[in-house]
Design a protein around this motif. Structure first.
Motif, PDB file in Angstrom:
ATOM      1  N   ASN A 121       2.656  -4.932  13.130  1.00 18.37           N
ATOM      2  CA  ASN A 121       2.421  -3.654  12.526  1.00 18.37           C
ATOM      3  C   ASN A 121       3.667  -3.317  11.851  1.00 18.37           C
ATOM      4  OD1 ASN A 121       1.417  -1.186  11.644  1.00 18.37           O
ATOM      5  ND2 ASN A 121       1.808  -0.108  13.517  1.00 18.37           N
ATOM      6  N   HIS A 122       3.781  -4.119  10.870  1.00 15.90           N
ATOM      7  CA  HIS A 122       5.151  -3.689   9.868  1.00 15.90           C
ATOM      8  C   HIS A 122       5.039  -4.532   8.504  1.00 15.90           C
ATOM      9  CE1 HIS A 122       6.362  -7.772  11.667  1.00 15.90           C
ATOM     10  NE2 HIS A 122       6.851  -7.967  10.523  1.00 15.90           N
ATOM     11  N   ALA A 123       5.596  -3.999   7.435  1.00 17.29           N
ATOM     12  CA  ALA A 123       5.816  -4.688   6.313  1.00 17.29           C
ATOM     13  C   ALA A 123       6.684  -5.696   6.179  1.00 17.29           C
ATOM     14  CB  ALA A 123       5.936  -3.435   5.012  1.00 17.29           C
ATOM     15  N   HIS A 124       6.491  -6.910   5.685  1.00 14.38           N
ATOM     16  CA  HIS A 124       7.309  -7.963   5.810  1.00 14.38           C
ATOM     17  C   HIS A 124       8.288  -7.906   4.916  1.00 14.38           C
ATOM     18  CE1 HIS A 124       4.690 -10.017   8.337  1.00 14.38           C
ATOM     19  NE2 HIS A 124       3.446 -10.039   7.746  1.00 14.38           N
ATOM     20  N   ILE A 125       9.501  -8.102   5.356  1.00 16.04           N
ATOM     21  CA  ILE A 125      10.639  -8.079   4.431  1.00 16.04           C
ATOM     22  C   ILE A 125      11.046  -9.355   3.682  1.00 16.04           C
ATOM     23  CG2 ILE A 125      13.222  -7.757   4.483  1.00 16.04           C
ATOM     24  CD1 ILE A 125      12.963  -6.363   6.921  1.00 16.04           C
ATOM     25  N   GLN A 126      10.850  -9.341   2.489  1.00 14.68           N
ATOM     26  CA  GLN A 126      11.164 -10.403   1.593  1.00 14.68           C
ATOM     27  C   GLN A 126      12.413 -10.461   0.604  1.00 14.68           C
ATOM     28  OE1 GLN A 126       8.829 -12.703   1.729  1.00 14.68           O
ATOM     29  NE2 GLN A 126       7.474 -11.665   2.958  1.00 14.68           N
ATOM     30  N   LEU A 150       7.561  -0.910   1.637  1.00  8.66           N
ATOM     31  CA  LEU A 150       8.913  -0.910   2.187  1.00  8.66           C
ATOM     32  C   LEU A 150      10.048  -0.550   1.507  1.00  8.66           C
ATOM     33  CD1 LEU A 150      10.713  -1.740   5.075  1.00  8.66           C
ATOM     34  CD2 LEU A 150      10.619  -4.171   4.103  1.00  8.66           C
ATOM     35  N   SER A 151       9.757  -1.167   0.169  1.00 13.04           N
ATOM     36  CA  SER A 151      10.951  -0.805  -0.972  1.00 13.04           C
ATOM     37  C   SER A 151      11.099   0.672  -1.218  1.00 13.04           C
ATOM     38  CB  SER A 151      10.642  -1.703  -2.299  1.00 13.04           C
ATOM     39  OG  SER A 151       9.351  -1.172  -2.851  1.00 13.04           O
ATOM     40  N   TRP A 152       9.846   1.591  -1.352  1.00  7.43           N
ATOM     41  CA  TRP A 152      10.098   2.542  -1.532  1.00  7.43           C
ATOM     42  C   TRP A 152      10.679   3.577  -0.155  1.00  7.43           C
ATOM     43  CZ3 TRP A 152       4.756   4.548  -3.892  1.00  7.43           C
ATOM     44  CH2 TRP A 152       4.494   3.802  -4.984  1.00  7.43           C
ATOM     45  N   PHE A 179     -10.653   0.867   7.000  1.00  2.00           N
ATOM     46  CA  PHE A 179     -10.046   0.417   6.063  1.00  2.00           C
ATOM     47  C   PHE A 179      -8.645   0.793   5.945  1.00  2.00           C
ATOM     48  CE2 PHE A 179      -8.415   0.620   1.667  1.00  2.00           C
ATOM     49  CZ  PHE A 179      -8.136  -0.851   1.187  1.00  2.00           C
ATOM     50  N   LEU A 180      -8.521   2.264   6.237  1.00  2.00           N
ATOM     51  CA  LEU A 180      -7.090   2.742   6.089  1.00  2.00           C
ATOM     52  C   LEU A 180      -6.033   1.997   7.146  1.00  2.00           C
ATOM     53  CD1 LEU A 180      -7.576   6.421   5.454  1.00  2.00           C
ATOM     54  CD2 LEU A 180      -6.726   4.826   3.781  1.00  2.00           C
ATOM     55  N   SER A 181      -6.845   1.984   8.395  1.00  2.66           N
ATOM     56  CA  SER A 181      -5.952   1.171   9.439  1.00  2.66           C
ATOM     57  C   SER A 181      -5.672  -0.153   9.194  1.00  2.66           C
ATOM     58  CB  SER A 181      -6.917   1.264  10.654  1.00  2.66           C
ATOM     59  OG  SER A 181      -7.352   2.611  10.992  1.00  2.66           O
ATOM     60  N   TYR A 182      -6.623  -0.755   8.440  1.00  2.00           N
ATOM     61  CA  TYR A 182      -6.470  -2.231   7.969  1.00  2.00           C
ATOM     62  C   TYR A 182      -5.270  -2.468   7.291  1.00  2.00           C
ATOM     63  CZ  TYR A 182      -6.907  -6.863   6.083  1.00  2.00           C
ATOM     64  OH  TYR A 182      -6.730  -8.341   5.946  1.00  2.00           O
ATOM     65  N   ALA A 183      -5.170  -1.321   6.225  1.00  4.63           N
ATOM     66  CA  ALA A 183      -4.126  -1.380   5.144  1.00  4.63           C
ATOM     67  C   ALA A 183      -2.714  -0.994   5.831  1.00  4.63           C
ATOM     68  CB  ALA A 183      -4.463  -0.242   4.113  1.00  4.63           C
ATOM     69  N   PRO A 232      -0.369  -3.860   4.878  1.00  3.54           N
ATOM     70  CA  PRO A 232      -0.248  -3.428   3.765  1.00  3.54           C
ATOM     71  C   PRO A 232      -0.174  -4.091   2.407  1.00  3.54           C
ATOM     72  CG  PRO A 232       1.705  -3.206   4.830  1.00  3.54           C
ATOM     73  CD  PRO A 232       0.990  -3.880   5.839  1.00  3.54           C
ATOM     74  N   ASP A 233       0.032  -5.488   2.583  1.00  3.67           N
ATOM     75  CA  ASP A 233       0.402  -6.478   1.492  1.00  3.67           C
ATOM     76  C   ASP A 233      -0.955  -7.297   1.428  1.00  3.67           C
ATOM     77  OD1 ASP A 233       2.955  -5.494   0.848  1.00  3.67           O
ATOM     78  OD2 ASP A 233       3.989  -7.081   2.315  1.00  3.67           O
ATOM     79  N   ALA A 234      -1.840  -7.214   1.989  1.00  7.99           N
ATOM     80  CA  ALA A 234      -3.200  -7.757   1.935  1.00  7.99           C
ATOM     81  C   ALA A 234      -3.674  -7.604   0.457  1.00  7.99           C
ATOM     82  CB  ALA A 234      -4.101  -7.480   3.055  1.00  7.99           C
ATOM     83  N   GLN A 235      -4.321  -8.379  -0.057  1.00  8.52           N
ATOM     84  CA  GLN A 235      -4.778  -8.212  -1.505  1.00  8.52           C
ATOM     85  C   GLN A 235      -6.436  -8.256  -1.545  1.00  8.52           C
ATOM     86  OE1 GLN A 235      -3.291 -11.244  -4.019  1.00  8.52           O
ATOM     87  NE2 GLN A 235      -1.357  -9.980  -4.400  1.00  8.52           N
ATOM     88  N   PHE A 236      -7.065  -7.369  -2.225  1.00 11.52           N
ATOM     89  CA  PHE A 236      -8.487  -7.621  -2.395  1.00 11.52           C
ATOM     90  C   PHE A 236      -8.540  -7.477  -3.893  1.00 11.52           C
ATOM     91  CE2 PHE A 236      -7.808  -4.849   1.366  1.00 11.52           C
ATOM     92  CZ  PHE A 236      -9.031  -5.350   2.034  1.00 11.52           C
ATOM     93  N   LEU A 237      -9.800  -8.143  -4.291  1.00  8.40           N
ATOM     94  CA  LEU A 237      -9.985  -8.428  -5.758  1.00  8.40           C
ATOM     95  C   LEU A 237     -10.723  -7.404  -6.289  1.00  8.40           C
ATOM     96  CD1 LEU A 237     -10.940 -12.387  -5.507  1.00  8.40           C
ATOM     97  CD2 LEU A 237      -8.618 -11.001  -6.394  1.00  8.40           C
ATOM     98  N   LEU A 238     -10.313  -6.623  -7.195  1.00 10.40           N
ATOM     99  CA  LEU A 238     -11.164  -5.361  -7.685  1.00 10.40           C
ATOM    100  C   LEU A 238     -11.943  -6.105  -8.812  1.00 10.40           C
ATOM    101  CD1 LEU A 238     -11.489  -2.367  -8.090  1.00 10.40           C
ATOM    102  CD2 LEU A 238      -9.619  -2.718  -9.909  1.00 10.40           C
ATOM    103  N   MET A 239     -13.385  -5.780  -8.739  1.00  9.08           N
ATOM    104  CA  MET A 239     -14.363  -6.387  -9.455  1.00  9.08           C
ATOM    105  C   MET A 239     -14.138  -7.840  -9.411  1.00  9.08           C
ATOM    106  SD  MET A 239     -13.584  -3.998 -13.040  1.00  9.08           S
ATOM    107  CE  MET A 239     -14.622  -4.630 -13.938  1.00  9.08           C
ATOM    108  N   PHE A 240     -13.784  -8.435  -8.450  1.00  5.93           N
ATOM    109  CA  PHE A 240     -13.985  -9.832  -8.142  1.00  5.93           C
ATOM    110  C   PHE A 240     -12.853 -10.581  -9.078  1.00  5.93           C
ATOM    111  CE2 PHE A 240     -18.208  -8.230  -7.294  1.00  5.93           C
ATOM    112  CZ  PHE A 240     -18.140  -8.301  -5.905  1.00  5.93           C
ATOM    113  N   ILE A 241     -12.081  -9.899  -9.704  1.00  6.67           N
ATOM    114  CA  ILE A 241     -10.949 -10.674 -10.841  1.00  6.67           C
ATOM    115  C   ILE A 241      -9.637 -10.054 -10.334  1.00  6.67           C
ATOM    116  CG2 ILE A 241     -10.288 -11.002 -12.826  1.00  6.67           C
ATOM    117  CD1 ILE A 241     -13.341 -10.685 -13.791  1.00  6.67           C
TER     118      ILE A 241
END
Length: 286
Positions: A281-286, A201-203, A132-136, A140-149
């Protein structure tokens, strides 16, 4: 050494066991269903890591314990297995079959060696955490649903996992406090300094600006900054040398590293170039 390894994996990306996570997830599901039908844990006990049994000849336990995953209930186990399969497939598509196989096998071997030396039982939980850490780190900007919500970005879960690991170093007695670190050693080994991609990336940009202000007070010479490279700094040599492509993350160019391939990211805002090691393997610049 690291760049040579990455080039080797890139050239042989299709070698190894394709779709490895599918076999692991199906094997885990079969073991779980058979265990629930039998209403006992005989099969689990036969496949789990047991140092004494291994030393008496039951060597299959060194590689079968990843099949003993149980999230505590049929629903949670099914969701977890589906999640790990999706994560594994995404990583294999990015890395290639060989590198993903080596990543997973390295995690198993490191835990085997540590538990054989110091005792204890290898736990597949930490192996899945490294996955999971490798995927994150890759997304890094991928989203997971906590408690499916509640949508939560992957990097937040990754940082929480790392905090729990470092807390275990203090809370648990030696040598058992080192087990999570050993289980995640393959993550640090394969990513190296790229583990910083987990941090937004902002940090990182704010930290660079803060460091730049501090260095300006202590040094008269100012760093040379490329406007097209965002917040990344370049060396004087790379500025003077003419080039066509320059990686936004590491600053390598097609002149300094002619063996690399360069691509432009369509998801980043603006015109940003990345080398083959950082295009996926980079954070997308927005």
């Amino acid at each position: 050494m690291r760049s040579k390894f990455e080039r080797f994996c890139f050239k042989n990306r299709n070698k190894g066991i394709p779709n490895l996570m599918l076999y692991i997830v199906l094997g885990t599901a079969v073991v779980y269903i058979m265990t629930q039908m039998a209403q006992n844990y005989v099969l689990y006990a036969l496949l789990c890591f047991d140092r004494t049994a291994i030393l008496h000849g039951q060597v299959w336990r060194l590689i079968t314990y990843p099949l003993t995953f149980d999230a505590g209930g049929l629903l949670f186990t099914a969701i977890s297995l589906l999640c790990y399969y999706s994560i594994g497939r995404a990583m294999e598509n990015i890395w290639g079959t060989l590198r993903f196989n080596l990543f997973y096998l390295t995690g198993i071997v490191m835990m085997d060696i540590f538990c054989l030396i110091f005792g204890g039982r290898a736990d597949v939980y930490y192996l899945n955490m490294s996955l999971f850490l490798s995927y994150a780190t890759l997304f890094p900007d991928a989203q997971f649903l906590l408690m499916f919500i509640i949508p939560v970005r992957a990097w937040i879960f990754a940082l929480l996992d790392l905090i729990l690991v470092f807390y275990g170093l203090i809370a648990y007695p030696f040598p058992y406090n080192l087990f999570p670190v050993v289980a995640l050693a393959n993550y640090f080994l394969f990513f190296g300094k790229d583990v910083l991609n987990v941090i937004p990336l902002s940090w990182r940009a704010n930290a660079r600006r803060l460091f730049r202000k501090t260095s300006r007070k202590s040094k008269k010479a100012k760093p040379i900054v490329f406007p097209s490279a965002g917040s990344y700094e370049a060396t004087t040599a790379s500025v003077q040398a003419p080039y066509t492509h320059r990686c936004t993350v590491c600053g390598r160019t097609d002149v300094s590293n002619p063996e690399l391939e360069f691509r432009y990211c369509s998801k980043c805002k603006g015109y940003h170039c990345y080398c083959q090691d950082h295009i996926n393997n980079h954070a997308h610049i927005q």
